[in-house]
Design an enzyme around this catalytic site. Structure first.
Site, PDB file in Angstrom:
ATOM      1  N   TRP A 289       0.833  -1.214   0.000  1.00 36.02           N
ATOM      2  CA  TRP A 289       0.000   0.000   0.000  1.00 36.02           C
ATOM      3  C   TRP A 289       0.865   1.260   0.000  1.00 36.02           C
ATOM      4  O   TRP A 289       0.392   2.340   0.309  1.00 36.02           O
ATOM      5  CB  TRP A 289      -0.901  -0.001   1.234  1.00 36.02           C
ATOM      6  CG  TRP A 289      -2.059  -0.940   1.143  1.00 36.02           C
ATOM      7  CD1 TRP A 289      -3.332  -0.625   0.780  1.00 36.02           C
ATOM      8  CD2 TRP A 289      -2.075  -2.341   1.427  1.00 36.02           C
ATOM      9  NE1 TRP A 289      -4.143  -1.749   0.803  1.00 36.02           N
ATOM     10  CE2 TRP A 289      -3.394  -2.817   1.201  1.00 36.02           C
ATOM     11  CE3 TRP A 289      -1.115  -3.256   1.834  1.00 36.02           C
ATOM     12  CZ2 TRP A 289      -3.762  -4.142   1.384  1.00 36.02           C
ATOM     13  CZ3 TRP A 289      -1.476  -4.579   2.018  1.00 36.02           C
ATOM     14  CH2 TRP A 289      -2.779  -5.018   1.790  1.00 36.02           C
ATOM     15  N   ASP A 406     -11.625 -13.563   4.022  1.00 31.15           N
ATOM     16  CA  ASP A 406     -10.852 -12.389   3.623  1.00 31.15           C
ATOM     17  C   ASP A 406      -9.375 -12.744   3.642  1.00 31.15           C
ATOM     18  O   ASP A 406      -8.840 -13.142   4.680  1.00 31.15           O
ATOM     19  CB  ASP A 406     -11.143 -11.233   4.584  1.00 31.15           C
ATOM     20  CG  ASP A 406     -10.597  -9.896   4.094  1.00 31.15           C
ATOM     21  OD1 ASP A 406      -9.830  -9.885   3.111  1.00 31.15           O
ATOM     22  OD2 ASP A 406     -10.939  -8.864   4.697  1.00 31.15           O
ATOM     23  N   ASN A 446     -19.972  -2.095  11.710  1.00 34.81           N
ATOM     24  CA  ASN A 446     -20.805  -1.556  12.790  1.00 34.81           C
ATOM     25  C   ASN A 446     -20.143  -0.501  13.665  1.00 34.81           C
ATOM     26  O   ASN A 446     -20.766  -0.029  14.614  1.00 34.81           O
ATOM     27  CB  ASN A 446     -21.281  -2.698  13.703  1.00 34.81           C
ATOM     28  CG  ASN A 446     -22.425  -3.477  13.091  1.00 34.81           C
ATOM     29  OD1 ASN A 446     -23.521  -2.955  12.918  1.00 34.81           O
ATOM     30  ND2 ASN A 446     -22.164  -4.734  12.755  1.00 34.81           N
ATOM     31  N   ASP A 448     -18.728   2.985  15.280  1.00 36.67           N
ATOM     32  CA  ASP A 448     -19.133   4.390  15.306  1.00 36.67           C
ATOM     33  C   ASP A 448     -17.917   5.275  15.044  1.00 36.67           C
ATOM     34  O   ASP A 448     -16.779   4.911  15.369  1.00 36.67           O
ATOM     35  CB  ASP A 448     -19.717   4.764  16.673  1.00 36.67           C
ATOM     36  CG  ASP A 448     -21.018   4.039  16.976  1.00 36.67           C
ATOM     37  OD1 ASP A 448     -21.675   3.592  16.011  1.00 36.67           O
ATOM     38  OD2 ASP A 448     -21.373   3.919  18.165  1.00 36.67           O
ATOM     39  N   GLU A 495     -30.222   1.274  10.804  1.00 32.96           N
ATOM     40  CA  GLU A 495     -29.699   2.098  11.884  1.00 32.96           C
ATOM     41  C   GLU A 495     -30.834   2.658  12.734  1.00 32.96           C
ATOM     42  O   GLU A 495     -31.835   3.161  12.214  1.00 32.96           O
ATOM     43  CB  GLU A 495     -28.868   3.254  11.310  1.00 32.96           C
ATOM     44  CG  GLU A 495     -27.614   2.819  10.576  1.00 32.96           C
ATOM     45  CD  GLU A 495     -26.508   2.359  11.508  1.00 32.96           C
ATOM     46  OE1 GLU A 495     -26.644   2.585  12.730  1.00 32.96           O
ATOM     47  OE2 GLU A 495     -25.527   1.778  11.021  1.00 32.96           O
ATOM     48  N   GLU A 500     -31.451  -3.411  15.791  1.00 36.07           N
ATOM     49  CA  GLU A 500     -30.043  -3.030  15.847  1.00 36.07           C
ATOM     50  C   GLU A 500     -29.572  -2.906  17.297  1.00 36.07           C
ATOM     51  O   GLU A 500     -28.480  -3.371  17.646  1.00 36.07           O
ATOM     52  CB  GLU A 500     -29.817  -1.710  15.113  1.00 36.07           C
ATOM     53  CG  GLU A 500     -28.339  -1.340  15.022  1.00 36.07           C
ATOM     54  CD  GLU A 500     -28.100   0.161  15.002  1.00 36.07           C
ATOM     55  OE1 GLU A 500     -27.008   0.551  14.579  1.00 36.07           O
ATOM     56  OE2 GLU A 500     -28.982   0.917  15.437  1.00 36.07           O
ATOM     57  N   TYR A 566      -6.749   4.770  -0.387  1.00 32.33           N
ATOM     58  CA  TYR A 566      -8.115   4.291  -0.237  1.00 32.33           C
ATOM     59  C   TYR A 566      -8.350   3.646   1.132  1.00 32.33           C
ATOM     60  O   TYR A 566      -9.486   3.439   1.543  1.00 32.33           O
ATOM     61  CB  TYR A 566      -8.490   3.329  -1.363  1.00 32.33           C
ATOM     62  CG  TYR A 566      -8.091   1.887  -1.140  1.00 32.33           C
ATOM     63  CD1 TYR A 566      -9.002   0.955  -0.642  1.00 32.33           C
ATOM     64  CD2 TYR A 566      -6.813   1.440  -1.440  1.00 32.33           C
ATOM     65  CE1 TYR A 566      -8.637  -0.366  -0.446  1.00 32.33           C
ATOM     66  CE2 TYR A 566      -6.442   0.125  -1.255  1.00 32.33           C
ATOM     67  CZ  TYR A 566      -7.355  -0.778  -0.753  1.00 32.33           C
ATOM     68  OH  TYR A 566      -7.003  -2.081  -0.565  1.00 32.33           O
TER      69      TYR A 566
END
Length: 733
Positions: A289, A406, A446, A448, A495, A500, A566
């Site tokens: 990267w 992944d 998820n 914040d 949301e 939720e 990115y």
């Protein structure tokens, strides 16, 4: 997720000997010669072979492996560029055996033997004898389909949990003196794959449209860019191309996955998520990267998976370089090639939550300006991973189906850089206790975003919280078309909904250390509308400041714009403005910030992303307002044209054109083009494409497969990345 191993620990692990232990075979390539004759009489066995002439003998063996024959047609494997027989487990295939005389069931005894790996054992499923009478078979099924003179057609059905890989095949005949076999013949080797068409298989996928897209489609679309300005590029997965199936088996061999584990898609997917990166096991791809790709291929330059797989299989050395979408693309190739349904997924605004508290912190100074030195958390503009479809017998009912895997090396799991398979259903419902790595993926969608104001004494006070920014949109390719398919609701409830809140509470019960942050209520709002900007253009950044209170407000506003990778990591600040704005009660004030190309062009990195953070502090109340915007700058497109007669093995031509509309030259430009079934990867280097000029490159090719395909092209250089184009082509016989 555990801590990474030190280099010394890793070296020790690699040097530990297995001497003194019986180890399960870990290579599909390893084999031992099976004797052509196993004597029952020891040294009393007659010399030569003449004494066996009166017994049943095999003259010929036909695996019906031509693409037009019944086996490859019924097993959906005719498209593989491989001359050997390829079948899917849990489904019958047929072979024809020519004997020296007519087969006599009452007196002749023979078996078709399938062997995989070294030291084959019936109890391990690595040696499977299949008899023509069903009552004698204990594993794979066998039956006589037809007999005609001295030719017998036999139907063989591998179990639905058979080991996936390359088997050696023999026919053994029992005589009073011993067992004699056909000679070892690599042309009789056959591959057994997963079978998403078979209900008994753990990868069974009922929907035919899903199977066609997620198993049989060898071209796909990868989404990148920004949430409110989505970009896409085509990718040649090429899972059916020559050498790819063997490359997939080589990867499992290199990862030392025991042969006996290769019937389990969970274990295969987990091993592959580690082996497709090279962080701790000399796997397939080197992640980079940095923006410096001098010693390899820039991640944005690749057009498909084929070249990557073949380069790795040719020498076993990691290939340079990759970023998340390249890892996801080759993982898709690997899974689809073996028969596991898979798709590439893009999560926009993906959190990399190192400490698992579901919180990404942005630090502001006393005046409300972003403190970039102290802001360490990063939110990726997008992150690509994979979903693969399988049942999960290790989990309670309903947690099978799509699983996240992944290969991008982010955090370690059980000591290696890997992730998944994690049940999407478990992620949505907060069941992050279920393996594997559900908590990490849960945080990616998820978390914040919390803005803290830092005082002079170093204390942090939360001033704003955004619960909707992370995991804003999850996309994959639509079934049977080039459209988009939003699957956000598969990962999370709406949301603010009651569901939720329940999920977040459940996640906390299962170990998620969520920090509760409640900033003071706000009566002002700052909005940055979405923008579409071409690379090299001047543009205006509009600010909208809404005052919901009954008093006039005056704010010191800080506008910071940076070039970012990115991954959300900033590279250089390109603009900073500090206007003062006033807004009347219950009204809106608008302000336009001008951004000039000369401000950012020479500082752009990678995929030309600009990230704006705007903050403001009300003089009357000290209240802080914040807003963020990512601008993924639009790149020019390649023009790809196809000419010539679209017929099998006839010469055709592809022309790639590009016009440099910029005010600067493009140097050392890497051009690539390929198309599954029609064109192998080709590359050309243009040393210079001068400003204001047009480049054209024409390359010939001869398609070897009938049907629709797509030619995928890319242009890449240090000054301009992620430029691509494509053209559809349909080949006739």
């Amino acid at each position: 997720m555990s801590e990474p191993q030190t280099e010394a620990e890793r070296r020790h692990r690699l040097q530990v000997s297995s001497r003194g232990r019986s180890m399960a075979p870990t290579s599909n390539a390893e084999s031992e010669d099976v004797p052509e004759f196993e004597s029952f009489m020891g040294p009393l066995t007659p010399r030569g072979t003449g004494f066996l002439s009166e017994f049943l003998d095999i003259w010929d063996l036909d695996l019906l492996k031509d693409v037009r024959d019944i086996n490859k047609q019924q097993h959906n494997t005719a498209i593989y560029a491989n001359d050997n027989l390829i079948v899917r487990r849990g489904q019958e295939f047929q072979i024809k055996i020519t004997f020296n005389r007519a087969y006599r069931p009452a007196e002749d005894q023979f078996a078709v033997e399938f062997v995989i790996g070294s030291s084959p054992q019936s109890s391990k499923g690595t040696y499977i004898p299949v008899f023509p009478s069903e009552e004698r078979n204990t594993s794979w099924k066998g039956r006589v389909v037809d007999t005609a003179d001295n030719i017998l057609t036999m139907g063989i059905t591998p179990t639905a949990d058979s080991i996936v890989g390359k088997y050696r095949l023999y026919v053994a005949v029992l005589t009073p003196f011993g067992i004699r076999r056909t000679r070892r013949d690599p042309n009789l080797d056959l591959y057994v794959l997963f079978n998403p068409w078979a209900k008994e298989d753990t990868v069974f996928l009922e929907d035919e449209a899903e199977r066609e897209e997620c198993v049989m489609n060898d071209v796909g679309i990868i989404y990148h860019g920004a949430y409110d300005d989505i970009s896409e590029r085509n990718w040649s997965f090429g899972q059916f191309e020559f050498g790819i199936l063997d490359a997939c088996l080589f990867i499992m061999d290199k990862g030392a996955l025991p042969i006996t584990n290769r019937g389990d898609p969970i274990k295969i997917a987990r091993k592959a998520s580690a082996m497709l990166n090279c962080r701790d096991d000399d796997g397939v791809l080197v992640g980079n990267w940095s923006g410096d790709y001098m010693y390899g291929v820039a991640p944005t330059s690749w057009t498909g998976s084929v070249e990557i797989f073949l380069n790795y299989a040719n020498g076993g050395l990691p290939v340079c370089y990759a970023q998340c979408w390249v890892y996801a693309a080759i993982f898709n190739t690997f899974l689809r090639c073996l028969g596991i349904p898979a798709r590439v997924v893009t999560n926009y605004f993906s959190a990399h939550d190192n400490d698992g508290n579901l919180k990404m912190d942005i630090i502001l100074d006393e005046n409300g300006k972003v403190d970039r030195e102290r802001t360490k958390d990063s939110i990726w503009n997008y992150h690509c991973w994979n979903e693969c479809f399988m049942s999960r017998p290790d989990l309670p009912d309903s947690f099978g189906g799509w699983q996240v895997v992944d290969a991008t090396p982010q955090e370690t799991s059980d000591g290696m850089y890997r992730c998944g398979p994690a049940s999407v259903h478990a992620i949505k419902h907060g069941m992050i206790c279920y393996p594997f790595d559900s908590s990490f993926v849960f945080a990616e969608v998820n978390s914040d975003v919390v803005f803290y104001q830092r005082s002079r004494d170093g204390s942090l006070v939360p001033v704003r919280k955004n619960t909707k920014h992370v995991g804003r949109l999850v996309l994959t390719k639509a079934l049977g078309s080039n459209g988009r398919r939003e699957i956000t609701d598969a990962y999370k409830f709406p949301e603010g909904s009651a569901e939720e809140r329940t999920v977040l509470e459940k996640a906390e019960q299962y170990g998620c250390q969520r920090q509760r942050v409640e900033p003071p209520p706000a009566d002002m709002e700052l909005i940055l509308p979405a923008l579409e900007v071409r690379v090299g253009d001047d543009f205006e950044l509009p600010l909208e400041l809404k005052n919901h209170s009954g008093q006039r407000r005056t704010l010191d506003v800080y506008v910071s714009g940076s070039v970012v990778f990115y991954t959300g990591v900033p590279s250089a600040e390109v603009i900073f403005k500090n206007p003062t704005l006033s807004v009347e009660p219950q009204s809106v004030t608008r302000k336009v910030i001008e951004v000039h190309a000369e401000d950012y062009m020479m500082k752009l990195v990678e995929q030309a992303n600009l990230h704006f953070i705007v903050t403001g502090k009300a003089k009357e109340t000290g209240q802080i307002v914040t807003a963020m915007l990512t601008v993924a700058m639009r790149k020019p497109k390649l023009i790809v044209k196809v000419s010539g007669s679209p017929r099998l093995r006839e010469e055709m031509f592809v022309t790639v054109e590009f016009t440099n509309d910029f005010k600067f030259d493009l140097k050392d430009v890497d051009l690539r083009v390929e198309g599954p079934g029609v064109m192998t990867p080709h590359r050309k280097i243009h040393r210079l494409i001068a400003a204001g000029t047009t480049m054209s490159w024409t390359q010939s090719f001869s398609p070897w497969r009938v049907g629709p395909s797509k030619l995928v092209a890319s242009l890449d250089c240090a000054a301009l990345r992620q430029v691509s184009g494509d053209a559809d082509v349909t080949i006739q016989s």
